[in-house]
Enzyme design. Structure first.
Site, short mmCIF file in Angstrom:
data_model
loop_
_atom_site.label_atom_id
_atom_site.label_comp_id
_atom_site.label_asym_id
_atom_site.label_seq_id
_atom_site.Cartn_x
_atom_site.Cartn_y
_atom_site.Cartn_z
N SER A 245 -23.15 -29.01 0.42
CA SER A 245 -23.10 -28.61 1.83
C SER A 245 -24.39 -28.75 2.61
O SER A 245 -24.36 -28.67 3.84
CB SER A 245 -22.62 -27.17 1.94
OG SER A 245 -21.24 -27.16 1.90
N SER B 171 -20.67 -28.13 4.40
CA SER B 171 -20.34 -27.08 5.35
C SER B 171 -21.49 -26.73 6.29
O SER B 171 -21.26 -26.07 7.30
CB SER B 171 -19.90 -25.83 4.62
OG SER B 171 -20.97 -25.29 3.85
N LYS C 18 -28.11 -20.78 9.11
CA LYS C 18 -26.67 -20.94 8.87
C LYS C 18 -26.00 -19.57 8.93
O LYS C 18 -26.52 -18.60 8.36
CB LYS C 18 -26.45 -21.61 7.51
CG LYS C 18 -25.01 -21.95 7.19
CD LYS C 18 -24.91 -22.76 5.90
CE LYS C 18 -23.47 -23.07 5.53
NZ LYS C 18 -23.37 -23.89 4.31
N1 GLN Z 1 -17.48 -29.41 0.29
C1 GLN Z 1 -17.57 -28.55 -0.84
C2 GLN Z 1 -16.52 -27.48 -0.74
O1 GLN Z 1 -15.74 -27.54 0.12
C3 GLN Z 1 -18.94 -27.96 -0.94
C4 GLN Z 1 -19.17 -26.82 -0.04
C5 GLN Z 1 -20.54 -26.22 -0.16
O2 GLN Z 1 -21.45 -26.82 -0.73
N2 GLN Z 1 -20.69 -25.01 0.36
O3 GLN Z 1 -16.46 -26.59 -1.52
#
Ligand code: GLN
Length: 490
Positions: free
Chosen positions: A181, A157, A82
């Site tokens: 994410s 994400s 990532k």
């Molecule tokens: N969707 C969540 C956010 O927007 C989690 C993101 C994540 O786990 N990095 O913060």
């Protein structure tokens, strides 16, 4: 290796084929590089590829094999990283314009551990900018498409990581999970995703979002492969002060769930689509047939988790992102004429809309007048949630929920940020309480989009959680390759 093509193998099978001398590492590197060249333009899963670097590593592996030297537990496996995680000498963009030219000065601990075991790093996977989002539509470069339906989101994400694995451009990937994410994109793309216990995997070299919530973990085509990667990356690291100093773990392949009690909190499971509801009922049926006992637990308090998370995660993000000031890292505005303007314009030009929204919200909840009303109150509710989990785990071994209220939806279908935030209702609690949690494919909705089952364990119970998931996956066999990416050539 039978007559299957390299991308149709699991990571473990591919490694074994390499170790047995059935395939050369250079052939693996070339095969997967060709897949990336062919499929990435339509999927957008990689922001950059490491083709040449990968080929050099593959040649080294082949030479080591020829000399009978030790090869490592991940030898020859193509892995996506990532792009919020450092590979020394490569660009870490965090899918932000702010860092478009930022070259990482060192390897993240996970990257070092993966390469020490012979992994072939294939590219940097796309994400929502600074890991903020649930759909990958917040990448400053391009969105990621879902390999099961190119009109749908891949989830976020870690959407690039999930799409890369689902389409078999890589057989393993790293993701980071602050509020879901790893697990949400894994569920949307029909692959396995695991968020370890907070502190189990080193965060050194991961660009911080919400430091008390962030955790790196694997995305894989099977539970066994996710466990293999955990055995390598789940290690103490002296560069991360929150890293747990625990013995290395070995995952077993459990085939039944006899004597296992699984908790379900009905009050918490609201808002499921009919398909997701039916799928979750079916999953419970399978688990019962494997010998598990399903009991009711009270986790009604978790309905506040999204509210708590968006106070704490934004507070931590506003602090963590203060370092991007136009001086120390990345972008510096060319229009700035004073120091004040360097800060202001660099941030204005470099950050996207969602990142700015989070910084504003985080700064607000931490400001002197509102700290007690929001930040401190949210911390108290977080503690109540940890207590509720503790009570539930005194009654059961693990808790099960769907990963999300539905399968992946179409791009641009949800515009309201609040509705997007609510996508993580089932995943966020594990981050607030630091719990190990797996997302495992559980079938498809009526449109043919994948759905996922979530298994949450007590802290440090990473091994049991993956073992339960193994038994479930073994019994169901879900987790197919999308037709479009299963063709018999590269
Ligand atoms: N969707 C969540 C956010 O927007 C989690 C993101 C994540 O786990 N990095 O913060």
């Amino acid at each position: 290796m039978s007559s299957r093509f390299l991308h149709q193998l699991t990571a473990t099978e591919l490694r074994d084929a390499f170790l047995k001398g059935e395939v050369k590492a250079t052939a693996i590197a070339e095969h997967f590089q060709a897949r990336v060249e062919k499929h990435n333009p339509e999927l957008g899963a990689f922001l950059s590829t490491l083709g040449e670097r990968m080929l050099i590593k593959a040649e080294q592996l082949d030479r080591k094999r020829a000399r009978n030297e030790p090869l490592g537990r991940l030898a020859g496996i193509p892995i996506a990283i990532k792009d919020n995680t450092h590979i020394a000498g490569e660009i870490t963009t965090c899918a932000s314009k702010f860092l478009e030219n930022y070259k990482a000065p060192f390897d993240a601990t996970v990257v070092r551990l993966l390469e020490e075991e012979g992994a072939l790093l294939i590219g940097k996977a796309n994400l929502d900018e600074f890991a903020m989002g649930s759909t990958n539509e917040n990448s400053a470069y391009f969105p990621v498409q879902n390999p099961w339906n190119l009109n749908c989101v891949a989830g976020g994400s870690s959407g690039g990581s999930a799409a890369a694995v689902a389409s078999r451009m890589a057989l393993l990937a790293t993701g980071s999970d602050t509020g879901g994410s790893i697990r949400l994109p894994a569920s949307f793309c029909g692959v396995v995703g695991f968020k370890p216990t907070y502190g189990r995997v080193s965060r050194y070299g991961l660009v911080a979002f919400g430091s008390s919530l962030d955790q790196i973990g694997p995305l894989a085509t099977t539970v066994e492969d996710a466990a293999l990667m955990m055995e390598v990356i789940g290690q103490h690291c002296e560069h991360d002060s929150t890293s747990l100093d625990l013995p290395r773990e070995t995952y077993t392949k459990r085939l039944d769930l006899k004597d296992v009690k699984l908790g379900v909190s009905r009050q918490f499971l609201e808002g499921l689509t009919p398909d997701a509801k039916e799928n979750f009922e079916e999953a419970q049926h399978v688990l019962k047939n494997l010998g598990a006992k399903i009991i009711d637990v009270d986790l009604a308090i978790l309905k506040y988790s999204v509210a708590v998370y968006y106070i704490l995660a934004t507070a931590e993000a506003s602090t963590n992102l203060a370092r991007f000031d136009g001086i120390r890292y990345g972008k510096r505005s060319k229009l700035a004429k004073s120091l004040e303007q360097v800060y202001e314009l660099s941030r204005k030009e470099g950050f996207g809309r969602e990142v700015k929204r989070r910084i504003l919200l985080g700064t607000y909840v931490l400001s002197a007048g509102y700290q007690d009303a929001y930040y401190k109150k949210a911390q108290k509710v977080r503690t109540l949630m940890i207590d509720a989990f503790e009570k539930a785990f005194s009654e059961c071994d693990a808790i099960i929920t769907p990963v999300a209220t539905s399968g992946a939806f179409e791009r641009n279908a949800i515009q309201d940020p609040l509705q997007l935030y609510l996508q993580d209702i089932f995943t966020i609690p594990s981050n607030l309480a630091g719990l190990p949690t797996v997302s495992v494919p559980s079938g498809y909705d009526k449109r043919g989009m994948p759905l996922g089952l979530q298994i949450i364990g007590p802290q440090m119970c990473d091994v049991p959680v993956l073992d339960y998931a193994y038994a479930y996956a073994h019994a169901t066999g879900h987790g197919a390759i999308p037709k479009r990416y299963n063709e018999n050539h590269s």
